[in-house]
Design a protein around this motif. Structure first.
Motif, PDB file in Angstrom:
ATOM      1  N   LEU A   1       0.833  -1.194   0.000  1.00 11.44           N
ATOM      2  CA  LEU A   1       0.000   0.000   0.000  1.00 11.44           C
ATOM      3  C   LEU A   1       0.869   1.246   0.000  1.00 11.44           C
ATOM      4  N   HIS A   2       0.328   2.323  -0.539  1.00 11.85           N
ATOM      5  CA  HIS A   2       0.992   3.622  -0.432  1.00 11.85           C
ATOM      6  C   HIS A   2       0.610   4.228   0.910  1.00 11.85           C
ATOM      7  N   TYR A   3       1.608   4.581   1.720  1.00 14.25           N
ATOM      8  CA  TYR A   3       1.325   5.186   3.024  1.00 14.25           C
ATOM      9  C   TYR A   3       2.462   6.117   3.408  1.00 14.25           C
ATOM     10  N   THR A   4       2.203   6.899   4.451  1.00 15.60           N
ATOM     11  CA  THR A   4       3.175   7.890   4.919  1.00 15.60           C
ATOM     12  C   THR A   4       3.708   7.493   6.284  1.00 15.60           C
ATOM     13  N   VAL A   5       5.016   7.645   6.459  1.00 20.29           N
ATOM     14  CA  VAL A   5       5.657   7.509   7.758  1.00 20.29           C
ATOM     15  C   VAL A   5       5.785   8.917   8.336  1.00 20.29           C
ATOM     16  N   HIS A   6       5.120   9.128   9.471  1.00 27.39           N
ATOM     17  CA  HIS A   6       5.065  10.463  10.084  1.00 27.39           C
ATOM     18  C   HIS A   6       6.037  10.542  11.256  1.00 27.39           C
ATOM     19  N   MET A   7       6.906  11.534  11.252  1.00 31.16           N
ATOM     20  CA  MET A   7       7.811  11.747  12.372  1.00 31.16           C
ATOM     21  C   MET A   7       7.060  12.282  13.594  1.00 31.16           C
ATOM     22  N   THR A   8       7.414  11.789  14.758  1.00 30.53           N
ATOM     23  CA  THR A   8       6.872  12.328  16.007  1.00 30.53           C
ATOM     24  C   THR A   8       7.709  13.533  16.443  1.00 30.53           C
ATOM     25  N   ASP A   9       7.252  14.215  17.484  1.00 32.28           N
ATOM     26  CA  ASP A   9       8.058  15.314  18.029  1.00 32.28           C
ATOM     27  C   ASP A   9       9.422  14.798  18.467  1.00 32.28           C
ATOM     28  N   LEU A  10       9.468  13.640  19.108  1.00 31.16           N
ATOM     29  CA  LEU A  10      10.746  13.058  19.503  1.00 31.16           C
ATOM     30  C   LEU A  10      11.581  12.729  18.278  1.00 31.16           C
ATOM     31  N   GLY A  11      10.942  12.171  17.254  1.00 31.36           N
ATOM     32  CA  GLY A  11      11.677  11.789  16.053  1.00 31.36           C
ATOM     33  C   GLY A  11      12.336  12.966  15.357  1.00 31.36           C
ATOM     34  N   ARG A  12      11.739  14.144  15.468  1.00 35.88           N
ATOM     35  CA  ARG A  12      12.325  15.303  14.786  1.00 35.88           C
ATOM     36  C   ARG A  12      13.616  15.783  15.443  1.00 35.88           C
TER      37      ARG A  12
ATOM     38  N   ASP B   1       8.735  13.609   7.085  1.00 39.36           N
ATOM     39  CA  ASP B   1       7.781  12.550   6.778  1.00 39.36           C
ATOM     40  C   ASP B   1       8.069  12.026   5.371  1.00 39.36           C
ATOM     41  N   PHE B   2       7.904  10.717   5.190  1.00 34.67           N
ATOM     42  CA  PHE B   2       8.179  10.160   3.864  1.00 34.67           C
ATOM     43  C   PHE B   2       7.158   9.080   3.511  1.00 34.67           C
ATOM     44  N   ASP B   3       7.002   8.867   2.218  1.00 37.18           N
ATOM     45  CA  ASP B   3       6.032   7.905   1.708  1.00 37.18           C
ATOM     46  C   ASP B   3       6.713   6.625   1.261  1.00 37.18           C
ATOM     47  N   LEU B   4       5.984   5.525   1.391  1.00 35.04           N
ATOM     48  CA  LEU B   4       6.448   4.219   0.943  1.00 35.04           C
ATOM     49  C   LEU B   4       5.311   3.508   0.219  1.00 35.04           C
TER      50      LEU B   4
ATOM     51  N   LEU C   1      14.622  -6.011  -0.014  1.00 41.36           N
ATOM     52  CA  LEU C   1      15.828  -5.235  -0.274  1.00 41.36           C
ATOM     53  C   LEU C   1      15.514  -3.850  -0.817  1.00 41.36           C
ATOM     54  N   GLU C   2      14.577  -3.752  -1.754  1.00 36.22           N
ATOM     55  CA  GLU C   2      14.304  -2.459  -2.367  1.00 36.22           C
ATOM     56  C   GLU C   2      13.749  -1.463  -1.359  1.00 36.22           C
ATOM     57  N   VAL C   3      13.146  -1.960  -0.274  1.00 31.41           N
ATOM     58  CA  VAL C   3      12.610  -1.056   0.746  1.00 31.41           C
ATOM     59  C   VAL C   3      13.733  -0.552   1.646  1.00 31.41           C
ATOM     60  N   VAL C   4      14.576  -1.448   2.157  1.00 31.08           N
ATOM     61  CA  VAL C   4      15.654  -0.986   3.046  1.00 31.08           C
ATOM     62  C   VAL C   4      16.683  -0.150   2.294  1.00 31.08           C
ATOM     63  N   GLU C   5      16.765  -0.321   0.981  1.00 26.89           N
ATOM     64  CA  GLU C   5      17.714   0.473   0.196  1.00 26.89           C
ATOM     65  C   GLU C   5      17.143   1.830  -0.196  1.00 26.89           C
ATOM     66  N   SER C   6      15.840   2.038  -0.029  1.00 22.81           N
ATOM     67  CA  SER C   6      15.236   3.302  -0.431  1.00 22.81           C
ATOM     68  C   SER C   6      15.592   4.395   0.575  1.00 22.81           C
ATOM     69  N   GLN C   7      15.617   5.607   0.083  1.00 22.89           N
ATOM     70  CA  GLN C   7      15.869   6.757   0.954  1.00 22.89           C
ATOM     71  C   GLN C   7      14.557   7.453   1.287  1.00 22.89           C
ATOM     72  N   PRO C   8      14.407   7.928   2.523  1.00 21.22           N
ATOM     73  CA  PRO C   8      15.439   8.054   3.565  1.00 21.22           C
ATOM     74  C   PRO C   8      15.545   6.855   4.507  1.00 21.22           C
ATOM     75  N   LEU C   9      14.829   5.762   4.220  1.00 22.92           N
ATOM     76  CA  LEU C   9      14.827   4.652   5.177  1.00 22.92           C
ATOM     77  C   LEU C   9      16.218   4.077   5.360  1.00 22.92           C
ATOM     78  N   ARG C  10      16.989   3.976   4.299  1.00 25.90           N
ATOM     79  CA  ARG C  10      18.349   3.443   4.424  1.00 25.90           C
ATOM     80  C   ARG C  10      19.150   4.264   5.437  1.00 25.90           C
ATOM     81  N   THR C  11      19.053   5.579   5.353  1.00 24.70           N
ATOM     82  CA  THR C  11      19.767   6.444   6.290  1.00 24.70           C
ATOM     83  C   THR C  11      19.281   6.226   7.720  1.00 24.70           C
ATOM     84  N   VAL C  12      17.967   6.076   7.900  1.00 27.39           N
ATOM     85  CA  VAL C  12      17.413   5.845   9.229  1.00 27.39           C
ATOM     86  C   VAL C  12      17.963   4.547   9.818  1.00 27.39           C
TER      87      VAL C  12
END
Length: 231
Positions: free
Chosen positions: A129-140, A150-153, A210-221
């Motif tokens: 599914l297409h969805y968004t990963v939302h940063m929390t206040d702590l995450g920022r 925030d980023f989409d996957l 693999l294609e998910v963990v290699e995508s940015q910004p998730l790879r950096t995270v």
């Protein structure tokens, strides 16, 4: 700089590509001063002498089981300060029958929503599914996700059962559609950390293949999460 020891433990369901996804991070770990040992079995956790030398465990073992002495070794290492990190089912859907493991990780996969019935073809992509990963206040402000917007996957969206002891850096919300069993949106942790004894735990729910963990910004995270968790 003294070299640190990283242990990669991988296995379980092959659909999550445990070999390919962990191999992708071996060069990164070596570049950051780790000696890397790779094991295809949780038996290494029972090797108490070796586990005392480990600074970071990267675990990608989906479902499967773990022997009592193996879990005791893993738990002992984390309590003593060894970092534990992983992604997706390799850490958040491991060893379902071991309640103490689930307690240590702090989040357990429960579900991933599927496409509308008419769009399903009977393969893994039915759950992408297409969805968004939302940063929390702590995450920022946290070192792992500082500066990450925030980023989409387009991949599996984990519904995670969790507790308030998790330090949640990012969330994702499952919408309620007319064919779903639930009738209102549900927000779950997507990226979190947890202090367990002297050890740090890092979990990324996204990371299906693999294609998910290699995508940015998730790879950096994930890279930052590995370094943050390590002793």
């Amino acid at each position: 700089m003294q070299q640190r020891q990283a242990l990669i433990v991988r296995g379980g369901w092959d659909g999550h590509q445990p070999v390919e996804t962990t191999d992708a991070f071996v060069p990164f770990l070596r570049e950051h001063g780790f000696d890397v040992r790779v094991e295809d079995s949780t038996a290494v956790y029972a090797d108490e002498a070796f586990m005392r030398t480990v600074d970071l465990i990267v675990q990608v073992v989906t479902m499967s089981t773990i022997a009592d002495d193996e879990f005791a070794g893993l738990q002992r290492a984390v309590l003593a300060g060894t970092g534990l990190a992983g992604w997706h089912g390799g850490i958040a859907d491991s060893f379902r029958a071991n309640a103490d493991y689930l307690h240590m990780i702090g989040g357990q996969f429960a579900h991933h929503a599927a496409k509308p019935p008419a769009e399903r073809a009977g393969d893994q992509a039915d759950n992408y599914l297409h969805y968004t990963v939302h940063m929390t206040d702590l995450g920022r402000t946290h070192p792992i996700t500082d500066g990450i917007a925030d980023f989409d996957l387009v991949t599996e969206q984990y519904w995670v059962l969790s507790d308030e002891y998790c330090d949640v850096l990012a969330t994702t919300t499952q919408e309620a559609r007319d064919f779903d069993a639930w009738n209102r949106p549900v927000t779950s942790p997507a990226i979190w950390t947890r202090q367990w004894g002297a050890g740090r735990v890092f979990v990324s729910a996204p990371g299906h293949r693999l294609e998910v963990v290699e995508s940015q910004p998730l790879r950096t995270v994930i890279e930052r999460g590995l370094l943050w968790a390590a002793r």
